[in-house]
Design an enzyme around this catalytic site. Structure first.
Site, PDB file in Angstrom:
ATOM      1  N   GLN A  90       0.711  -1.100   0.298  1.00 20.08           N
ATOM      2  CA  GLN A  90       0.000   0.029  -0.086  1.00 20.08           C
ATOM      3  C   GLN A  90       1.025   1.161  -0.042  1.00 20.08           C
ATOM      4  O   GLN A  90       1.158   1.950   1.041  1.00 20.08           O
ATOM      5  CB  GLN A  90      -1.014   0.017   1.085  1.00 20.08           C
ATOM      6  CG  GLN A  90      -1.846   1.081   1.335  1.00 20.08           C
ATOM      7  CD  GLN A  90      -3.290   1.094   0.531  1.00 20.08           C
ATOM      8  OE1 GLN A  90      -3.720  -0.220   0.457  1.00 20.08           O
ATOM      9  NE2 GLN A  90      -3.629   1.920   0.096  1.00 20.08           N
ATOM     10  N   HIS A 123       8.758  -3.451  -2.451  1.00 16.50           N
ATOM     11  CA  HIS A 123       7.856  -3.596  -3.681  1.00 16.50           C
ATOM     12  C   HIS A 123       7.946  -2.612  -4.606  1.00 16.50           C
ATOM     13  O   HIS A 123       7.638  -2.543  -5.886  1.00 16.50           O
ATOM     14  CB  HIS A 123       6.386  -3.878  -2.904  1.00 16.50           C
ATOM     15  CG  HIS A 123       5.402  -4.196  -3.958  1.00 16.50           C
ATOM     16  ND1 HIS A 123       5.442  -5.475  -4.623  1.00 16.50           N
ATOM     17  CD2 HIS A 123       4.447  -3.649  -4.241  1.00 16.50           C
ATOM     18  CE1 HIS A 123       4.620  -5.755  -5.329  1.00 16.50           C
ATOM     19  NE2 HIS A 123       3.814  -4.519  -5.200  1.00 16.50           N
ATOM     20  N   ASP A 162       4.696 -11.537 -13.720  1.00 21.60           N
ATOM     21  CA  ASP A 162       4.191 -10.129 -14.016  1.00 21.60           C
ATOM     22  C   ASP A 162       5.224  -9.046 -14.376  1.00 21.60           C
ATOM     23  O   ASP A 162       6.458  -9.116 -14.024  1.00 21.60           O
ATOM     24  CB  ASP A 162       3.123  -9.772 -13.160  1.00 21.60           C
ATOM     25  CG  ASP A 162       3.839  -9.287 -11.701  1.00 21.60           C
ATOM     26  OD1 ASP A 162       4.935  -8.824 -11.680  1.00 21.60           O
ATOM     27  OD2 ASP A 162       3.012  -9.684 -10.795  1.00 21.60           O
ATOM     28  N   LYS A 185      -0.214 -10.737 -16.020  1.00 17.76           N
ATOM     29  CA  LYS A 185      -0.981 -10.978 -14.662  1.00 17.76           C
ATOM     30  C   LYS A 185      -1.948  -9.851 -14.467  1.00 17.76           C
ATOM     31  O   LYS A 185      -1.602  -8.706 -14.573  1.00 17.76           O
ATOM     32  CB  LYS A 185      -0.249 -11.325 -13.405  1.00 17.76           C
ATOM     33  CG  LYS A 185      -0.930 -11.367 -12.218  1.00 17.76           C
ATOM     34  CD  LYS A 185      -0.148 -11.762 -11.253  1.00 17.76           C
ATOM     35  CE  LYS A 185       0.189 -10.547 -10.376  1.00 17.76           C
ATOM     36  NZ  LYS A 185       0.986 -10.816  -9.077  1.00 17.76           N
ATOM     37  N   ARG A 187      -4.667  -8.687 -11.341  1.00 14.72           N
ATOM     38  CA  ARG A 187      -4.995  -9.343  -9.988  1.00 14.72           C
ATOM     39  C   ARG A 187      -6.788  -8.934  -9.926  1.00 14.72           C
ATOM     40  O   ARG A 187      -7.063  -7.582  -9.943  1.00 14.72           O
ATOM     41  CB  ARG A 187      -4.400  -8.346  -8.862  1.00 14.72           C
ATOM     42  CG  ARG A 187      -4.869  -8.934  -7.431  1.00 14.72           C
ATOM     43  CD  ARG A 187      -3.796  -8.513  -6.282  1.00 14.72           C
ATOM     44  NE  ARG A 187      -2.380  -8.926  -6.358  1.00 14.72           N
ATOM     45  CZ  ARG A 187      -2.126 -10.572  -6.020  1.00 14.72           C
ATOM     46  NH1 ARG A 187      -3.200 -11.247  -5.303  1.00 14.72           N
ATOM     47  NH2 ARG A 187      -1.154 -10.897  -6.098  1.00 14.72           N
ATOM     48  N   ASP A 211       9.518 -14.152  -8.262  1.00 13.28           N
ATOM     49  CA  ASP A 211       8.678 -13.084  -7.858  1.00 13.28           C
ATOM     50  C   ASP A 211       9.465 -12.352  -6.861  1.00 13.28           C
ATOM     51  O   ASP A 211      10.342 -12.785  -6.119  1.00 13.28           O
ATOM     52  CB  ASP A 211       7.316 -13.439  -7.435  1.00 13.28           C
ATOM     53  CG  ASP A 211       6.176 -12.434  -7.691  1.00 13.28           C
ATOM     54  OD1 ASP A 211       6.777 -11.041  -7.911  1.00 13.28           O
ATOM     55  OD2 ASP A 211       5.178 -12.663  -7.806  1.00 13.28           O
TER      56      ASP A 211
HETATM   57  C1  R5P Z   1       2.554  -8.402  -6.482  1.00 14.75           C
HETATM   58  O1  R5P Z   1       2.733  -7.340  -7.280  1.00 14.75           O
HETATM   59  C2  R5P Z   1       3.925  -9.044  -6.094  1.00 14.75           C
HETATM   60  O2  R5P Z   1       4.932  -8.934  -6.825  1.00 14.75           O
HETATM   61  C3  R5P Z   1       3.669 -10.482  -5.871  1.00 14.75           C
HETATM   62  O3  R5P Z   1       3.338 -10.960  -7.211  1.00 14.75           O
HETATM   63  C4  R5P Z   1       2.174 -10.633  -5.232  1.00 14.75           C
HETATM   64  O4  R5P Z   1       2.398 -10.172  -4.092  1.00 14.75           O
HETATM   65  C5  R5P Z   1       2.151 -12.295  -4.873  1.00 14.75           C
HETATM   66  O5  R5P Z   1       0.995 -12.496  -4.178  1.00 14.75           O
HETATM   67  P1  R5P Z   1       0.154 -13.851  -4.113  1.00 14.75           P
HETATM   68  O6  R5P Z   1       1.170 -14.835  -3.825  1.00 14.75           O
HETATM   69  O7  R5P Z   1      -0.733 -13.472  -2.983  1.00 14.75           O
HETATM   70  O8  R5P Z   1      -0.301 -13.941  -5.447  1.00 14.75           O
END
Ligand code: R5P
Length: 285
Positions: A90, A123, A162, A185, A187, A211
Protein backbone atom coordinates in the site's frame (compact mmCIF):
# COMPACT_ATOMS: atom_id res chain seq x y z
CA UNK A 1 29.95 -2.06 15.70
CA UNK A 2 27.08 -3.91 17.37
CA UNK A 3 24.76 -6.13 15.34
CA UNK A 4 21.36 -6.41 16.97
CA UNK A 5 18.87 -8.87 15.56
CA UNK A 6 15.22 -8.35 16.30
CA UNK A 7 12.92 -11.31 17.02
CA UNK A 8 12.01 -11.85 13.35
CA UNK A 9 15.54 -11.66 11.94
CA UNK A 10 17.70 -13.47 14.47
CA UNK A 11 19.28 -15.96 12.07
CA UNK A 12 19.97 -13.33 9.42
CA UNK A 13 21.50 -11.01 12.04
CA UNK A 14 23.78 -13.86 13.18
CA UNK A 15 24.87 -14.46 9.58
CA UNK A 16 25.63 -10.76 9.11
CA UNK A 17 27.55 -10.64 12.41
CA UNK A 18 29.53 -13.77 11.48
CA UNK A 19 30.43 -12.23 8.12
CA UNK A 20 31.77 -9.17 9.95
CA UNK A 21 33.56 -11.25 12.59
CA UNK A 22 31.43 -9.82 15.39
CA UNK A 23 29.34 -11.68 17.96
CA UNK A 24 25.66 -10.73 17.69
CA UNK A 25 24.45 -8.69 20.63
CA UNK A 26 22.18 -10.59 22.99
CA UNK A 27 18.71 -9.12 23.09
CA UNK A 28 15.76 -10.52 24.98
CA UNK A 29 12.17 -10.55 23.82
CA UNK A 30 9.29 -11.61 26.05
CA UNK A 31 5.57 -11.04 26.29
CA UNK A 32 3.72 -9.82 29.36
CA UNK A 33 0.64 -11.75 30.52
CA UNK A 34 -1.57 -9.29 28.59
CA UNK A 35 0.45 -10.15 25.46
CA UNK A 36 2.27 -6.81 25.22
CA UNK A 37 5.86 -7.16 24.05
CA UNK A 38 9.01 -6.33 26.01
CA UNK A 39 12.51 -6.04 24.60
CA UNK A 40 15.83 -5.59 26.33
CA UNK A 41 19.27 -5.16 24.79
CA UNK A 42 21.58 -7.00 27.14
CA UNK A 43 24.71 -4.93 26.31
CA UNK A 44 25.40 -1.23 26.74
CA UNK A 45 25.08 0.51 23.36
CA UNK A 46 26.07 3.98 24.62
CA UNK A 47 28.23 5.74 22.00
CA UNK A 48 28.30 2.59 19.86
CA UNK A 49 27.59 2.19 16.16
CA UNK A 50 24.55 -0.05 16.08
CA UNK A 51 23.05 -2.03 13.22
CA UNK A 52 19.51 -3.15 13.94
CA UNK A 53 18.15 -5.93 11.73
CA UNK A 54 14.44 -6.68 11.91
CA UNK A 55 11.88 -7.61 9.27
CA UNK A 56 8.38 -6.31 9.79
CA UNK A 57 6.27 -9.10 8.33
CA UNK A 58 3.74 -8.77 11.16
CA UNK A 59 2.40 -5.94 13.29
CA UNK A 60 4.18 -7.29 16.35
CA UNK A 61 7.47 -7.33 14.42
CA UNK A 62 7.00 -3.64 13.72
CA UNK A 63 6.31 -2.94 17.39
CA UNK A 64 9.48 -4.84 18.34
CA UNK A 65 11.48 -2.77 15.85
CA UNK A 66 10.15 0.47 17.33
CA UNK A 67 10.95 -0.77 20.83
CA UNK A 68 14.50 -1.72 19.82
CA UNK A 69 14.99 1.68 18.21
CA UNK A 70 13.91 3.31 21.43
CA UNK A 71 16.28 1.11 23.42
CA UNK A 72 19.17 2.30 21.20
CA UNK A 73 18.63 5.92 22.20
CA UNK A 74 22.13 6.33 23.67
CA UNK A 75 23.93 4.86 20.64
CA UNK A 76 26.23 7.09 18.60
CA UNK A 77 24.81 5.95 15.28
CA UNK A 78 21.91 3.65 14.39
CA UNK A 79 21.56 1.95 11.02
CA UNK A 80 18.38 -0.03 10.46
CA UNK A 81 18.06 -2.96 8.10
CA UNK A 82 14.46 -3.95 7.32
CA UNK A 83 14.99 -7.05 5.17
CA UNK A 84 11.26 -7.41 4.51
CA UNK A 85 9.16 -4.31 4.99
CA UNK A 86 5.52 -5.12 5.63
CA UNK A 87 2.73 -2.85 4.36
CA UNK A 88 4.88 -1.90 1.35
CA UNK A 89 2.19 -2.92 -1.12
CA UNK A 90 0.00 0.00 0.00
CA UNK A 91 2.51 2.56 -1.24
CA UNK A 92 -0.11 5.02 -2.50
CA UNK A 93 -3.81 5.84 -2.21
CA UNK A 94 -5.85 3.59 -4.46
CA UNK A 95 -9.17 4.95 -3.12
CA UNK A 96 -10.14 8.12 -1.26
CA UNK A 97 -9.75 7.94 2.49
CA UNK A 98 -7.08 5.25 2.47
CA UNK A 99 -3.89 5.46 4.50
CA UNK A 100 -0.60 5.23 2.65
CA UNK A 101 0.46 2.39 4.90
CA UNK A 102 4.07 2.23 3.66
CA UNK A 103 4.48 5.92 4.47
CA UNK A 104 2.99 5.43 7.95
CA UNK A 105 5.50 2.64 8.63
CA UNK A 106 8.44 4.66 7.31
CA UNK A 107 7.43 7.68 9.37
CA UNK A 108 7.19 5.60 12.53
CA UNK A 109 10.68 4.15 11.97
CA UNK A 110 12.30 7.47 11.15
CA UNK A 111 10.77 9.22 14.13
CA UNK A 112 14.06 8.03 15.63
CA UNK A 113 17.38 9.63 14.81
CA UNK A 114 18.86 7.25 12.23
CA UNK A 115 22.00 7.16 10.19
CA UNK A 116 20.50 5.13 7.36
CA UNK A 117 17.77 2.62 6.52
CA UNK A 118 18.37 -0.35 4.26
CA UNK A 119 15.54 -2.38 2.76
CA UNK A 120 15.75 -5.34 0.40
CA UNK A 121 13.80 -5.59 -2.87
CA UNK A 122 11.09 -3.19 -1.77
CA UNK A 123 7.83 -3.66 -3.60
CA UNK A 124 8.05 -0.08 -4.94
CA UNK A 125 11.23 1.98 -4.82
CA UNK A 126 9.31 5.24 -4.27
CA UNK A 127 8.74 4.09 -0.67
CA UNK A 128 12.36 5.05 0.06
CA UNK A 129 11.26 8.70 -0.16
CA UNK A 130 8.93 8.19 2.81
CA UNK A 131 11.92 7.74 5.15
CA UNK A 132 13.22 11.05 6.45
CA UNK A 133 16.82 9.78 6.58
CA UNK A 134 18.99 8.34 3.78
CA UNK A 135 17.44 5.08 2.61
CA UNK A 136 18.67 2.48 0.14
CA UNK A 137 17.09 -0.62 -1.32
CA UNK A 138 19.42 -3.61 -1.72
CA UNK A 139 18.92 -6.26 -4.38
CA UNK A 140 19.02 -9.94 -3.41
CA UNK A 141 17.80 -11.27 -6.75
CA UNK A 142 21.26 -12.19 -8.02
CA UNK A 143 21.69 -14.50 -5.01
CA UNK A 144 18.66 -16.44 -6.23
CA UNK A 145 20.03 -16.51 -9.80
CA UNK A 146 23.33 -17.94 -8.54
CA UNK A 147 21.48 -20.56 -6.49
CA UNK A 148 19.30 -21.48 -9.48
CA UNK A 149 22.30 -21.79 -11.77
CA UNK A 150 23.83 -24.26 -9.30
CA UNK A 151 20.81 -26.59 -9.26
CA UNK A 152 21.86 -28.42 -12.41
CA UNK A 153 18.51 -27.85 -14.09
CA UNK A 154 17.51 -29.07 -17.54
CA UNK A 155 17.66 -26.18 -20.08
CA UNK A 156 16.54 -23.75 -17.33
CA UNK A 157 14.21 -20.87 -18.04
CA UNK A 158 13.49 -18.00 -15.63
CA UNK A 159 9.99 -16.55 -15.71
CA UNK A 160 8.59 -13.29 -14.35
CA UNK A 161 4.92 -13.78 -13.40
CA UNK A 162 4.10 -10.13 -14.13
CA UNK A 163 5.54 -6.88 -15.46
CA UNK A 164 6.36 -5.65 -11.95
CA UNK A 165 9.34 -8.01 -11.73
CA UNK A 166 10.16 -8.13 -15.45
CA UNK A 167 13.35 -6.07 -15.11
CA UNK A 168 14.49 -7.97 -12.05
CA UNK A 169 14.13 -11.33 -13.80
CA UNK A 170 15.71 -10.03 -17.00
CA UNK A 171 18.77 -8.88 -15.01
CA UNK A 172 18.98 -12.18 -13.13
CA UNK A 173 18.92 -14.10 -16.40
CA UNK A 174 21.53 -11.83 -17.97
CA UNK A 175 23.84 -12.24 -14.97
CA UNK A 176 23.80 -16.03 -15.21
CA UNK A 177 23.38 -16.35 -18.97
CA UNK A 178 19.93 -17.95 -18.67
CA UNK A 179 16.83 -17.64 -20.87
CA UNK A 180 13.84 -15.74 -19.50
CA UNK A 181 10.24 -14.79 -20.30
CA UNK A 182 7.36 -12.88 -18.73
CA UNK A 183 3.63 -13.50 -18.10
CA UNK A 184 0.84 -10.94 -18.12
CA UNK A 185 -1.07 -10.99 -14.81
CA UNK A 186 -4.21 -9.20 -13.65
CA UNK A 187 -5.20 -9.22 -9.98
CA UNK A 188 -8.97 -9.47 -9.50
CA UNK A 189 -8.90 -9.71 -5.68
CA UNK A 190 -6.38 -10.13 -2.87
CA UNK A 191 -6.13 -13.88 -3.45
CA UNK A 192 -7.41 -14.16 -7.02
CA UNK A 193 -5.29 -13.43 -10.08
CA UNK A 194 -5.70 -14.36 -13.73
CA UNK A 195 -2.90 -14.78 -16.20
CA UNK A 196 -3.19 -14.40 -19.94
CA UNK A 197 -2.45 -17.74 -21.57
CA UNK A 198 0.87 -17.58 -23.35
CA UNK A 199 2.72 -20.03 -25.54
CA UNK A 200 6.24 -20.37 -24.19
CA UNK A 201 9.18 -22.52 -25.18
CA UNK A 202 9.01 -24.70 -22.05
CA UNK A 203 8.52 -28.22 -23.49
CA UNK A 204 10.74 -30.58 -21.46
CA UNK A 205 12.54 -27.70 -19.72
CA UNK A 206 12.97 -26.93 -16.03
CA UNK A 207 11.42 -23.60 -15.16
CA UNK A 208 11.87 -21.22 -12.23
CA UNK A 209 9.19 -18.59 -11.75
CA UNK A 210 10.64 -15.68 -9.77
CA UNK A 211 8.69 -13.01 -7.90
CA UNK A 212 9.62 -10.43 -5.30
CA UNK A 213 7.32 -12.18 -2.83
CA UNK A 214 4.95 -15.12 -2.57
CA UNK A 215 1.99 -14.31 -0.32
CA UNK A 216 -1.11 -16.47 -0.89
CA UNK A 217 0.61 -18.36 -3.72
CA UNK A 218 -2.20 -17.37 -6.13
CA UNK A 219 0.14 -15.75 -8.66
CA UNK A 220 2.50 -18.70 -8.73
CA UNK A 221 -0.24 -21.36 -8.83
CA UNK A 222 -1.79 -19.68 -11.86
CA UNK A 223 1.57 -19.51 -13.66
CA UNK A 224 2.43 -23.13 -12.85
CA UNK A 225 -0.85 -24.28 -14.41
CA UNK A 226 -0.02 -22.59 -17.72
CA UNK A 227 3.55 -23.93 -17.74
CA UNK A 228 2.41 -27.48 -17.08
CA UNK A 229 -0.13 -27.20 -19.90
CA UNK A 230 2.77 -26.18 -22.15
CA UNK A 231 4.77 -29.28 -21.20
CA UNK A 232 7.33 -27.86 -18.74
CA UNK A 233 9.40 -30.51 -16.91
CA UNK A 234 10.04 -29.45 -13.28
CA UNK A 235 8.61 -26.13 -12.13
CA UNK A 236 10.24 -24.31 -9.19
CA UNK A 237 9.02 -21.08 -7.63
CA UNK A 238 11.45 -18.60 -6.12
CA UNK A 239 11.07 -15.32 -4.29
CA UNK A 240 13.03 -12.85 -2.25
CA UNK A 241 10.37 -12.64 0.49
CA UNK A 242 8.59 -15.88 1.50
CA UNK A 243 5.49 -14.33 3.08
CA UNK A 244 3.70 -17.66 2.42
CA UNK A 245 0.48 -16.75 4.14
CA UNK A 246 -2.57 -18.96 4.73
CA UNK A 247 -2.31 -22.24 2.81
CA UNK A 248 0.24 -21.02 0.23
CA UNK A 249 2.63 -23.95 0.78
CA UNK A 250 -0.11 -26.56 0.30
CA UNK A 251 -1.53 -24.66 -2.64
CA UNK A 252 1.83 -24.56 -4.43
CA UNK A 253 2.56 -28.20 -3.79
CA UNK A 254 -0.92 -29.12 -5.02
CA UNK A 255 -0.31 -27.03 -8.16
CA UNK A 256 2.71 -29.23 -8.93
CA UNK A 257 5.59 -27.05 -7.73
CA UNK A 258 8.78 -29.06 -7.26
CA UNK A 259 10.29 -26.71 -4.65
CA UNK A 260 9.96 -23.25 -3.11
CA UNK A 261 13.21 -21.30 -3.09
CA UNK A 262 13.49 -18.16 -0.94
CA UNK A 263 15.85 -15.91 0.98
CA UNK A 264 15.96 -15.29 4.72
CA UNK A 265 14.49 -11.77 4.59
CA UNK A 266 11.64 -13.66 6.24
CA UNK A 267 12.88 -16.66 8.19
CA UNK A 268 11.02 -19.77 7.09
CA UNK A 269 12.05 -23.35 6.32
CA UNK A 270 12.11 -22.33 2.65
CA UNK A 271 14.70 -19.58 3.31
CA UNK A 272 17.75 -21.46 2.06
CA UNK A 273 19.49 -18.45 0.51
CA UNK A 274 20.87 -15.84 2.88
CA UNK A 275 20.65 -12.13 2.13
CA UNK A 276 23.57 -11.59 4.54
CA UNK A 277 26.22 -11.03 1.80
CA UNK A 278 24.46 -7.98 0.35
CA UNK A 279 23.86 -6.51 3.82
CA UNK A 280 27.49 -7.05 4.77
CA UNK A 281 28.66 -5.43 1.54
CA UNK A 282 26.41 -2.41 2.15
CA UNK A 283 27.58 -2.03 5.77
CA UNK A 284 31.24 -2.23 4.74
CA UNK A 285 30.67 0.66 2.34
C1 R5P B 1 2.55 -8.30 -6.62
O1 R5P B 1 2.61 -7.37 -7.38
C2 R5P B 1 3.75 -9.02 -6.11
O2 R5P B 1 4.87 -8.83 -6.91
C3 R5P B 1 3.48 -10.51 -6.00
O3 R5P B 1 3.23 -11.02 -7.29
C4 R5P B 1 2.28 -10.77 -5.14
O4 R5P B 1 2.34 -10.06 -3.96
C5 R5P B 1 2.16 -12.25 -4.85
O5 R5P B 1 1.01 -12.43 -4.09
P1 R5P B 1 0.24 -13.82 -4.11
O6 R5P B 1 1.22 -14.88 -3.74
O7 R5P B 1 -0.81 -13.63 -3.07
O8 R5P B 1 -0.34 -13.99 -5.46
Amino acid sequence: MKIIGGPSSQALACRVAAGLNIKPTITDFIRFPDNEQYVQIKEDVTDEEVVLIQSTASDSDLVALLQLLDACESAKMVTVVIPYMGYARQDKKFKDGEAISARAMARAVTAHNLNKVYTINLHEKNILNYFSCPAEDLDASQLIAEYAAGLGLKRPLLIAPDKGVRNMVENMAAGMNLDWDVFDKTRLAGDHVVMADKKMDVEGRDVIIVDDMIATGGTMAEAVGILEKNGAHDVYVACIHPVLTRNAVLRLSNAGVKDIIATDTIEKVQSRISAAPIIIEALKK
